[in-house]
Design a protein around this motif. Structure first.
Motif, mmCIF file in Angstrom:
data_model
loop_
_atom_site.group_PDB
_atom_site.id
_atom_site.type_symbol
_atom_site.label_atom_id
_atom_site.label_comp_id
_atom_site.label_asym_id
_atom_site.label_seq_id
_atom_site.Cartn_x
_atom_site.Cartn_y
_atom_site.Cartn_z
ATOM 1 N N LEU A 68 -31.180 -2.210 20.276
ATOM 2 C CA LEU A 68 -32.228 -3.223 20.324
ATOM 3 C C LEU A 68 -31.661 -4.576 20.730
ATOM 4 N N LEU A 69 -30.483 -4.870 20.206
ATOM 5 C CA LEU A 69 -29.857 -6.137 20.552
ATOM 6 C C LEU A 69 -29.601 -6.216 22.049
ATOM 7 N N LEU A 70 -29.138 -5.114 22.607
ATOM 8 C CA LEU A 70 -28.878 -5.085 24.040
ATOM 9 C C LEU A 70 -30.179 -5.227 24.821
ATOM 10 N N LEU A 71 -31.225 -4.589 24.329
ATOM 11 C CA LEU A 71 -32.529 -4.714 24.988
ATOM 12 C C LEU A 71 -32.985 -6.168 24.968
ATOM 13 N N LEU A 72 -32.804 -6.790 23.828
ATOM 14 C CA LEU A 72 -33.213 -8.185 23.714
ATOM 15 C C LEU A 72 -32.418 -9.052 24.675
ATOM 16 N N ASP A 73 -31.128 -8.739 24.748
ATOM 17 C CA ASP A 73 -30.263 -9.470 25.664
ATOM 18 C C ASP A 73 -30.822 -9.474 27.069
ATOM 19 N N ASP A 74 -31.143 -8.313 27.558
ATOM 20 C CA ASP A 74 -31.542 -8.344 28.959
ATOM 21 C C ASP A 74 -32.990 -8.772 29.128
ATOM 22 N N TYR A 75 -33.745 -8.691 28.053
ATOM 23 C CA TYR A 75 -35.050 -9.365 28.101
ATOM 24 C C TYR A 75 -34.832 -10.862 28.288
ATOM 25 N N ALA A 76 -33.929 -11.391 27.486
ATOM 26 C CA ALA A 76 -33.654 -12.834 27.554
ATOM 27 C C ALA A 76 -33.066 -13.219 28.906
ATOM 28 N N ALA A 77 -32.252 -12.331 29.432
ATOM 29 C CA ALA A 77 -31.629 -12.631 30.716
ATOM 30 C C ALA A 77 -32.671 -12.749 31.825
ATOM 31 N N GLY A 78 -33.749 -12.038 31.662
ATOM 32 C CA GLY A 78 -34.772 -12.053 32.691
ATOM 33 C C GLY A 78 -35.726 -13.228 32.608
ATOM 34 N N ALA A 122 -27.521 -14.328 26.852
ATOM 35 C CA ALA A 122 -28.672 -15.073 27.336
ATOM 36 C C ALA A 122 -29.162 -16.107 26.324
ATOM 37 N N GLY A 123 -29.077 -15.770 25.059
ATOM 38 C CA GLY A 123 -29.564 -16.684 24.043
ATOM 39 C C GLY A 123 -28.760 -17.961 23.951
ATOM 40 N N LEU A 124 -27.555 -17.913 24.476
ATOM 41 C CA LEU A 124 -26.687 -19.083 24.351
ATOM 42 C C LEU A 124 -27.188 -20.274 25.156
ATOM 43 N N TRP A 125 -27.920 -19.995 26.163
ATOM 44 C CA TRP A 125 -28.416 -21.090 26.999
ATOM 45 C C TRP A 125 -29.222 -22.075 26.147
ATOM 46 N N TYR A 126 -30.040 -21.540 25.292
ATOM 47 C CA TYR A 126 -30.849 -22.405 24.442
ATOM 48 C C TYR A 126 -29.955 -23.220 23.501
ATOM 49 N N ALA A 127 -29.024 -22.526 22.880
ATOM 50 C CA ALA A 127 -28.121 -23.220 21.959
ATOM 51 C C ALA A 127 -27.380 -24.342 22.690
ATOM 52 N N GLU A 128 -26.866 -24.008 23.850
ATOM 53 C CA GLU A 128 -26.136 -25.006 24.627
ATOM 54 C C GLU A 128 -26.967 -26.258 24.843
ATOM 55 N N ASN A 129 -28.168 -26.060 25.292
ATOM 56 C CA ASN A 129 -28.999 -27.209 25.630
ATOM 57 C C ASN A 129 -29.439 -27.982 24.400
ATOM 58 N N ILE A 130 -29.689 -27.285 23.352
ATOM 59 C CA ILE A 130 -30.114 -27.975 22.139
ATOM 60 C C ILE A 130 -28.956 -28.775 21.556
ATOM 61 N N LEU B 184 -16.246 -18.363 26.446
ATOM 62 C CA LEU B 184 -17.446 -19.007 26.965
ATOM 63 C C LEU B 184 -17.145 -19.616 28.322
ATOM 64 N N ASP B 185 -18.127 -19.561 29.151
ATOM 65 C CA ASP B 185 -17.955 -20.156 30.477
ATOM 66 C C ASP B 185 -18.082 -21.677 30.373
ATOM 67 N N GLU B 186 -16.976 -22.356 30.667
ATOM 68 C CA GLU B 186 -16.988 -23.815 30.523
ATOM 69 C C GLU B 186 -17.888 -24.488 31.549
ATOM 70 N N GLU B 187 -18.173 -23.782 32.595
ATOM 71 C CA GLU B 187 -19.031 -24.356 33.632
ATOM 72 C C GLU B 187 -20.483 -24.420 33.157
ATOM 73 N N THR B 188 -20.960 -23.277 32.709
ATOM 74 C CA THR B 188 -22.385 -23.201 32.391
ATOM 75 C C THR B 188 -22.680 -23.589 30.942
ATOM 76 N N LEU B 189 -21.702 -23.427 30.072
ATOM 77 C CA LEU B 189 -21.942 -23.733 28.662
ATOM 78 C C LEU B 189 -20.864 -24.667 28.117
ATOM 79 N N PRO B 190 -20.742 -25.827 28.710
ATOM 80 C CA PRO B 190 -19.617 -26.707 28.358
ATOM 81 C C PRO B 190 -19.640 -27.136 26.892
ATOM 82 N N ARG B 191 -20.805 -27.426 26.399
ATOM 83 C CA ARG B 191 -20.871 -27.940 25.038
ATOM 84 C C ARG B 191 -20.418 -26.894 24.033
ATOM 85 N N LEU B 192 -20.947 -25.708 24.150
ATOM 86 C CA LEU B 192 -20.537 -24.641 23.234
ATOM 87 C C LEU B 192 -19.059 -24.333 23.403
#
Lengths: 221, 221
Positions: A68-78, A122-130, B184-192
């Motif tokens: 399920l985690l993997l499924l969620l991953d690629d859901y998020a990736a999309g 994929a979920g890391l993108w949100y964390a990064e930006n926040i 972690l990819d420093e390019e896309t996720l520098p903060r993390l």
DNA sequence: CCGGTTTTTTATACATGTATAAAAATTAGC
DNA sequence: GCTAATTTTTATACATGTATAAAAAACCGG
């Protein structure tokens, strides 16, 4: 044994050759979920889908949770990653809202959330930006992580609790709650009693954004 | 058929007499949980404990979920209700903290939270005090309910997510997360990336109160 | 070609929640 | 007392995740 050889495609040349791959399993799982919902995803059904046996799957995924985690991953990736505003505070709120929407759009996400917490790929993108936006707002990196964490708790909680509520509403047995709220003791619980029947209406409203903005307000200096 | 007769003890005089009662089942469930943890509470084990068969239990509780909910109820009923400060804002925070502590003290609470949401009997005391304090702080009743709701999401989320984390830490397979955070990819996720190894430490810290106070700060006028 | 090693697949088995239907134990009407 | 109705209990069965152990299929060194 050239150490510079391609490390990934260097298949292990020993042992019984696999008849199915992790990717096949995942692809099949996607199909099953897509057409029957996550409720129809069982290890046996999945095995049938890939033309194998249930236990064979366990050589490609650790257990159903990982699946399920993997499924969620690629859901998020999309998912589309929305453009974020310049202003750091708005950026923070927008990213959190996007995270929330992403989760809300995936009905079965709850099953994964209670098991793990979306800190994968994929979920890391949100964390990064926040986190980044929080730092841009003047928090230290440490407090920015804490802020992210609080937002994550709030968000995950909202998703999970609301999903529970929806599930409860689905099977229409007159809920315990309704009975409880029907005859509240005005002596001991005057405030709730005065709210009475409005409780259901009020808690049904979507106040995620409101609460988020309050939280952000309080978190930032 | 006197309509004024005692309504509750008026036992139904028809049908096969019950050999077990809901109270017996609950008492047995408490014993089982107490000595073996919630993991050891199965319908079969419980049936054995009351000297009956698994399916007989289903005449006294709807299903296992309801059983757990009832257990949580009387766990909550047994809790001390702390004296709350006069100042409404402090009262709000204190009540929320008490609610959180109550949940945190009950390891298996998560299983119930994802199914239902603690709005039963004993749990209402917290809601009452939080909503009432919020009104005393100047919110309308409607916004006070919304505020309570936000606090509830945050609180439940914290409990659930941290429980997941603890569970993950329990079986010591090197988590997906660690691997992800390692490179972690420093390019896309520098903060993390810049936070790197500190992530685990930071998120392990207990910041519930901090986040709560931020949330309250933002919610109140 | 053969025995050993390694990897993947299969077979079997178990514990669990609970659906379904039959059985048992009682009262009510006659 | 006999039959019907009502309630509780029991028996049986099924789907599920997954543990365990055996089997199968490929490689290697001889």
């Amino acid at each position: 044994m050239d150490p510079m050889a391609q490390s990934v495609p260097q298949r292990p040349r020993v042992g019984r050759p696999p008849r199915i791959s992790r990717e096949e399993v995942l692809a099949a799982a996607r199909r099953v979920v897509e057409e029957g919902g996550v409720g129809s995803l069982t290890m046996r059904r999945l095995a049938a889908e890939v033309g194998s046996t249930p236990m064979a799957l366990y050589h490609h995924v650790k257990d159903k949770e990982e699946l399920l985690l993997l499924l969620l991953d690629d859901y998020a990736a999309g998912l589309a990653r929305p453009a974020l505003p310049e202003d750091p505070r708005e950026r923070l709120v927008t990213a959190a809202l996007a995270m929330h929407d992403a989760l809300a759009g995936c009905a079965w996400v709850v099953e994964v959330l209670v098991a793990d917490d979306l800190m994968s790929d994929a979920g890391l993108w949100y964390a990064e930006n926040i986190v980044d936006a929080a730092v841009a707002c003047g928090l230290t990196p440490e407090r920015a992580v804490h802020a992210y964490r609080s937002i994550w708790y709030y968000t995950a909680g909202e998703i999970i609790i609301r999903a529970a509520g929806r599930r409860r509403a689905a099977d229409d047995r007159p809920t315990h709650r309704e009975r409880v709220f029907a005859d509240l003791d005005e002596e001991t619980l005057p405030r709730l009693a005065s709210i009475g029947g409005r409780w259901a209406t009020l808690t049904a409203q979507d106040t995620y954004r409101q609460g988020l903005e309050a939280l952000v307000e309080g978190l930032l200096p």
